[in-house]
Design a protein around this motif. Sequence first.
Motif, short mmCIF file in Angstrom:
data_model
loop_
_atom_site.label_atom_id
_atom_site.label_comp_id
_atom_site.label_asym_id
_atom_site.label_seq_id
_atom_site.Cartn_x
_atom_site.Cartn_y
_atom_site.Cartn_z
N GLY A 64 71.89 5.54 -70.89
CA GLY A 64 70.99 4.42 -71.11
C GLY A 64 71.62 3.05 -70.99
N ASP A 65 72.95 2.99 -70.88
CA ASP A 65 73.63 1.70 -70.68
C ASP A 65 73.36 1.18 -69.27
OD1 ASP A 65 74.81 1.71 -73.19
OD2 ASP A 65 76.75 2.46 -72.46
N ILE A 66 73.53 -0.13 -69.10
CA ILE A 66 73.66 -0.70 -67.77
C ILE A 66 75.01 -1.41 -67.70
CG2 ILE A 66 71.21 -0.87 -67.27
CD1 ILE A 66 71.40 -3.88 -67.80
N VAL A 67 75.60 -1.39 -66.50
CA VAL A 67 76.98 -1.85 -66.32
C VAL A 67 77.07 -2.74 -65.09
CG1 VAL A 67 79.38 -1.16 -66.15
CG2 VAL A 67 77.73 0.39 -67.21
N SER A 68 77.37 -4.01 -65.30
CA SER A 68 77.64 -4.91 -64.18
C SER A 68 79.12 -4.81 -63.84
CB SER A 68 77.28 -6.35 -64.54
OG SER A 68 77.83 -7.25 -63.59
N VAL A 69 79.42 -4.45 -62.60
CA VAL A 69 80.80 -4.37 -62.13
C VAL A 69 81.01 -5.48 -61.10
CG1 VAL A 69 82.57 -2.92 -61.09
CG2 VAL A 69 80.78 -1.87 -62.50
N ASP A 70 81.93 -6.38 -61.40
CA ASP A 70 82.23 -7.53 -60.55
C ASP A 70 83.66 -7.36 -60.05
OD1 ASP A 70 82.33 -9.99 -59.32
OD2 ASP A 70 81.80 -11.15 -61.10
N ILE A 71 83.84 -7.39 -58.73
CA ILE A 71 85.13 -7.08 -58.13
C ILE A 71 85.52 -8.14 -57.11
CG2 ILE A 71 86.34 -5.44 -56.61
CD1 ILE A 71 84.81 -3.20 -57.99
N GLY A 72 86.81 -8.48 -57.09
CA GLY A 72 87.33 -9.39 -56.09
C GLY A 72 88.53 -8.80 -55.39
N THR A 73 88.69 -9.10 -54.11
CA THR A 73 89.86 -8.68 -53.35
C THR A 73 90.51 -9.89 -52.70
OG1 THR A 73 88.57 -8.34 -51.32
CG2 THR A 73 88.86 -6.43 -52.79
N PHE A 74 91.81 -9.76 -52.42
CA PHE A 74 92.52 -10.78 -51.64
C PHE A 74 93.29 -10.05 -50.56
CE2 PHE A 74 96.14 -13.50 -50.62
CZ PHE A 74 95.48 -14.69 -50.34
N MET A 75 93.00 -10.41 -49.31
CA MET A 75 93.59 -9.72 -48.16
C MET A 75 93.56 -10.67 -46.96
SD MET A 75 92.42 -6.01 -46.58
CE MET A 75 90.69 -6.53 -46.41
N LYS A 76 94.68 -10.75 -46.26
CA LYS A 76 94.78 -11.57 -45.04
C LYS A 76 94.42 -13.03 -45.29
CE LYS A 76 93.88 -7.55 -42.10
NZ LYS A 76 93.03 -6.94 -41.05
N GLY A 77 94.74 -13.50 -46.49
CA GLY A 77 94.57 -14.91 -46.80
C GLY A 77 93.20 -15.32 -47.30
N PHE A 78 92.28 -14.34 -47.45
CA PHE A 78 90.93 -14.66 -47.89
C PHE A 78 90.49 -13.74 -49.02
CE2 PHE A 78 91.23 -16.70 -43.82
CZ PHE A 78 90.48 -17.87 -43.98
#
Length: 256
Positions: A89-103
């Motif tokens: 019954g939970d809700i889960v916001s997953v926020d993800i960032g990557t850094f690759m090739k300078g961006f």
Amino acid sequence: MIYLKTDEEIELLRENNLLVSRTLAEVGKYIKPGVSTAELDRVAEEFIRSHGAVPAFLGYQGYPAATCISVNEVVVHGIPSEKCILKEGDIVSVDIGTFMKGFVGDSAYTFAVGEVADEVRQLMTVTKEALYRGTARAKAGNRVGDISAAVQEYAEKFGYGVVRELEGHGLGRKMHEDPGVPNYGARGRGPLLKEGMVICIEPMITLGNKAVVCERDGWTIRTRDRKAAAHYEFAVAIRKGGPDILTDYTIIENNL
């Protein structure tokens, strides 16, 4: 200052954001009752590194994890923890960032843990639709306020709160660039959208009041009334013909 990107730079941003989408899909496989948010964070970090990138969030302004995982009334910036165990019954916001090739890549998705209450399911549906409606306004010649108003107007039709203290942002070599992209505002106002801009649009919508508070850890933002919140985020390149969405939700939703 707003930095316009070349077509080549936009493709590097797309590469990052597609990796974020794939990482979100991988994390989604593990979202079930009994799993800790710390375990989800480990899954994400391993996946990101195994694909030649590094987690953009880890160490950013002192942030201690690879992901932000926000459960129920936590709007954004939830710090993964062994003590935070998902339940039906939970809700889960997953926020993800990557850094690759300078961006940088940066996107978010809200997942349901098993069956959720009808009112919470509707909140998720409306928040995602608000994202699409805002994104439809992200084209050269419009203004940031056109995006903001589209998000606000749609969410508030359902009586939901639109968080004011947090907003979307430009994206490029840095995770947070100009312009800011609020989820509320007036059409025809704000910075002009130009070909080559890349922005993150991220509605943060609450089931109850729009008021939020920051917890003592200095990161976790939750609703003041402790009602649920949903959060979705696209990275979008501005084109003359319309939005070029660099995030791909079909990668995530084909695995749900």
